[in-house]
Motif scaffolding. Structure first.
Motif, PDB file in Angstrom:
ATOM      1  N   VAL A   8       0.883  -1.166   0.000  1.00 21.76           N
ATOM      2  CA  VAL A   8       0.000   0.000   0.000  1.00 21.76           C
ATOM      3  C   VAL A   8       0.918   1.212   0.000  1.00 21.76           C
ATOM      4  O   VAL A   8       1.575   1.514   0.999  1.00 21.76           O
ATOM      5  CB  VAL A   8      -0.940  -0.007   1.223  1.00 21.76           C
ATOM      6  N   LYS A  17      -3.148   5.996   3.210  1.00 16.81           N
ATOM      7  CA  LYS A  17      -2.495   4.678   3.172  1.00 16.81           C
ATOM      8  C   LYS A  17      -2.867   3.842   4.400  1.00 16.81           C
ATOM      9  O   LYS A  17      -3.280   2.690   4.275  1.00 16.81           O
ATOM     10  CB  LYS A  17      -0.965   4.843   3.140  1.00 16.81           C
ATOM     11  N   THR A  20      -6.563   3.011   4.666  1.00 16.94           N
ATOM     12  CA  THR A  20      -6.878   1.931   3.724  1.00 16.94           C
ATOM     13  C   THR A  20      -6.357   0.594   4.252  1.00 16.94           C
ATOM     14  O   THR A  20      -7.076  -0.415   4.219  1.00 16.94           O
ATOM     15  CB  THR A  20      -6.257   2.232   2.346  1.00 16.94           C
ATOM     16  N   LEU A  24      -9.307  -1.890   4.994  1.00 20.67           N
ATOM     17  CA  LEU A  24      -9.414  -2.871   3.908  1.00 20.67           C
ATOM     18  C   LEU A  24      -9.000  -4.254   4.412  1.00 20.67           C
ATOM     19  O   LEU A  24      -9.659  -5.254   4.107  1.00 20.67           O
ATOM     20  CB  LEU A  24      -8.551  -2.454   2.713  1.00 20.67           C
ATOM     21  N   PRO A 146      -3.375   4.415  -2.684  1.00 26.75           N
ATOM     22  CA  PRO A 146      -4.461   5.310  -2.273  1.00 26.75           C
ATOM     23  C   PRO A 146      -4.183   6.717  -2.801  1.00 26.75           C
ATOM     24  O   PRO A 146      -3.054   7.203  -2.739  1.00 26.75           O
ATOM     25  CB  PRO A 146      -4.402   5.295  -0.737  1.00 26.75           C
ATOM     26  N   VAL A 180      -6.883   3.300  -5.393  1.00 30.31           N
ATOM     27  CA  VAL A 180      -8.128   3.462  -4.654  1.00 30.31           C
ATOM     28  C   VAL A 180      -8.303   4.952  -4.365  1.00 30.31           C
ATOM     29  O   VAL A 180      -7.380   5.611  -3.884  1.00 30.31           O
ATOM     30  CB  VAL A 180      -8.149   2.608  -3.355  1.00 30.31           C
ATOM     31  N   SER A 182      -9.358   7.605  -2.178  1.00 29.94           N
ATOM     32  CA  SER A 182      -9.698   7.745  -0.770  1.00 29.94           C
ATOM     33  C   SER A 182      -9.953   9.217  -0.452  1.00 29.94           C
ATOM     34  O   SER A 182      -9.581  10.103  -1.228  1.00 29.94           O
ATOM     35  CB  SER A 182      -8.584   7.185   0.108  1.00 29.94           C
ATOM     36  N   ILE A 211     -13.702   5.748  -1.552  1.00 28.04           N
ATOM     37  CA  ILE A 211     -13.837   5.882  -0.097  1.00 28.04           C
ATOM     38  C   ILE A 211     -14.091   7.357   0.205  1.00 28.04           C
ATOM     39  O   ILE A 211     -13.200   8.201   0.052  1.00 28.04           O
ATOM     40  CB  ILE A 211     -12.567   5.395   0.628  1.00 28.04           C
ATOM     41  N   PHE A 240     -15.858   0.476   2.731  1.00 24.40           N
ATOM     42  CA  PHE A 240     -14.712  -0.439   2.806  1.00 24.40           C
ATOM     43  C   PHE A 240     -15.125  -1.891   2.540  1.00 24.40           C
ATOM     44  O   PHE A 240     -14.331  -2.667   1.983  1.00 24.40           O
ATOM     45  CB  PHE A 240     -13.985  -0.301   4.151  1.00 24.40           C
TER      46      PHE A 240
END
Lengths: 253, 169
Positions: A8, A17, A20, A24, A146, A180, A182, A211, A240
């Protein structure tokens, strides 16, 4: 079956980060996947976010610096979810001057020792671009980035992609790569414009669920809880859970 | 960086290079090996001569079949384990070609077990020439022997091998 190793990663700070990594991995664990998550940031924010507070206890630092077995550093923090904390000496890795490129290969070697039974190993990387991140990139099969939807994050992503390309070239490997979104604010025009730019360059590589920014996600680390424990069923918890399913099923924008 | 549409809040697109350099294709790899040296190569005979090598792009050989035909992309050159006066001329030739064709050149020095001053000076000249041309040369994954030799010659900082040796270029 060998675990999928996921870094990540984003050298920019504040992009989500650790948020997540915490939520996650817990979401995946709740879906029945066996997960190990490694706190690879000397600030130990992942460790704190998962409710582990022992600043003197060794973790991945002892694995890399002293050759300890990774399995002995695992802390079961939730059902199906093990944590390897950063440890007080992790920062020393950044100061290693001997060993040439081999300094970047410490984590990969540690993860490949012994028989592992996880489905996934997540590495929560520090917001930097030094030896620790090099270790994560040597070890990882996949990179999960992220991204916040602001302009400077876009600038940072450009730099990050240059770095990843260099590693792919030097290591002669091709990472599975996904983004992702975020801290996403759907009502903000800038968010949509940044997402539009990213979609142009990364078609099929952005996880389908964004997110969304919420106060709850900022609050739960101070209680050592994931969003599923702090406010189960809330919008962020649903985000999530959906993201975890996207991740498993390869569902992209 | 490319500009976006007028309606967009993204003034300049920092990711534009990814399209420009065809992001999905790997950089071109060029191996420099002894097998590629032919008898017509005129070897330099001393480190002094090597230090006088100039990156004259007009002298770049025409035969660049193994390099990408699209100019401006990045390229990677992998150094052989032994880099010395006997293969510095062919290395010079390769690097001159690459500098004429690419904006970004990565030199993978991870395999180097022996390198002499002639080669190091060549790399230094290349790097300085690239700066003048607003191009980029990086030494990637320098081996311990490479770093030690560069430090001995006092050019480790100029070659940026300290930064490279941190594992992150």
């Amino acid at each position: 079956m060998r675990a999928r190793i996921v870094a990540v990663l984003n050298q920019k700070g504040g992009v989500g980060k650790t948020t997540t990594s915490v939520n996650l991995t817990h979401a995946l664990a709740k879906l029945g996947k066996k997960i190990t998550v490694i706190d690879f940031d000397p600030q130990s924010h992942l460790t704190v976010s998962l409710g582990v507070v022992d600043p003197q206890k060794g973790g991945i630092d002892e694995v890399l610096l002293e050759g300890r077995n990774l399995a002995k550093q695992l802390i079961p923090v939730r059902e199906n979810l093990n944590l390897v904390i950063a440890g007080p000496r992790l920062q020393e890795i950044e100061q290693l001057v001997d060993g040439g490129a081999r300094r970047g290969d410490l984590l990969r070697k540690a993860l490949h020792e012994g028989n592992r039974d996880e489905d996934f190993i997540f590495i929560d990387c520090p917001p930097s671009s030094g030896v620790l991140v090099a270790n994560a990139l040597f070890a990882a099969d996949e990179i999960l980035v992220p991204m916040t939807s602001d302009y400077l994050a876009l600038q940072g992503l450009s730099h990050l992609m240059g770095t990843i390309k260099k590693f792919e070239s030097a290591l002669k490997k091709s990472y599975k790569f996904s983004l992702v979104m975020s801290r996403y604010i759907p009502t903000r025009r800038m968010s949509k414009d940044v997402l539009s730019v990213i979609q142009k360059y990364f078609p099929g590589q952005i996880l389908a669920t964004t997110i969304r920014e919420t106060a709850l996600l900022a609050e739960c680390p101070s209680f050592g809880k994931t969003i599923f424990e702090y406010r189960p069923g809330c919008r962020s918890a649903r985000d999530f859970t959906a993201l975890a399913k996207d991740f498993l099923e390869g569902r992209m924008m | 960086m490319a500009e976006q549409d007028e309606d967009s809040l993204i003034g300049y697109d920092p990711l534009a290079w990814m399209h420009r350099s065809d992001f999905n294709q790997d950089s071109q790899k060029t191996e420099v090996g002894e097998s590629e040296a032919d008898s017509s190569i005129k070897f330099v005979s001393s480190t002094e001569e090597a230090s006088n090598l100039e990156m004259d792009l007009d002298q770049a050989p025409d035969d660049v079949s193994e390099l990408s035909s699209s100019e401006g992309e990045g390229a990677v050159l992998v150094l052989e384990p032994v880099q010395n006066i006997q293969n510095v001329a062919i290395l010079h030739q390769r690097l001159t070609q690459m500098l004429g064709n690419f904006d970004v050149i990565d030199i993978d020095a991870s395999n180097v077990t022996m390198i002499d001053t002639a080669t190091l000076q060549l790399l230094l000249i290349l790097k300085q020439t690239a700066i003048g041309l607003q191009k980029s040369i990086s030494i990637d994954f320098p081996s311990d022997k490479f770093i030690a030799a560069a430090e001995l010659l006092g050019i480790a900082e100029m070659l940026e091998v300290d930064q490279a040796a941190s594992g992150f270029f």
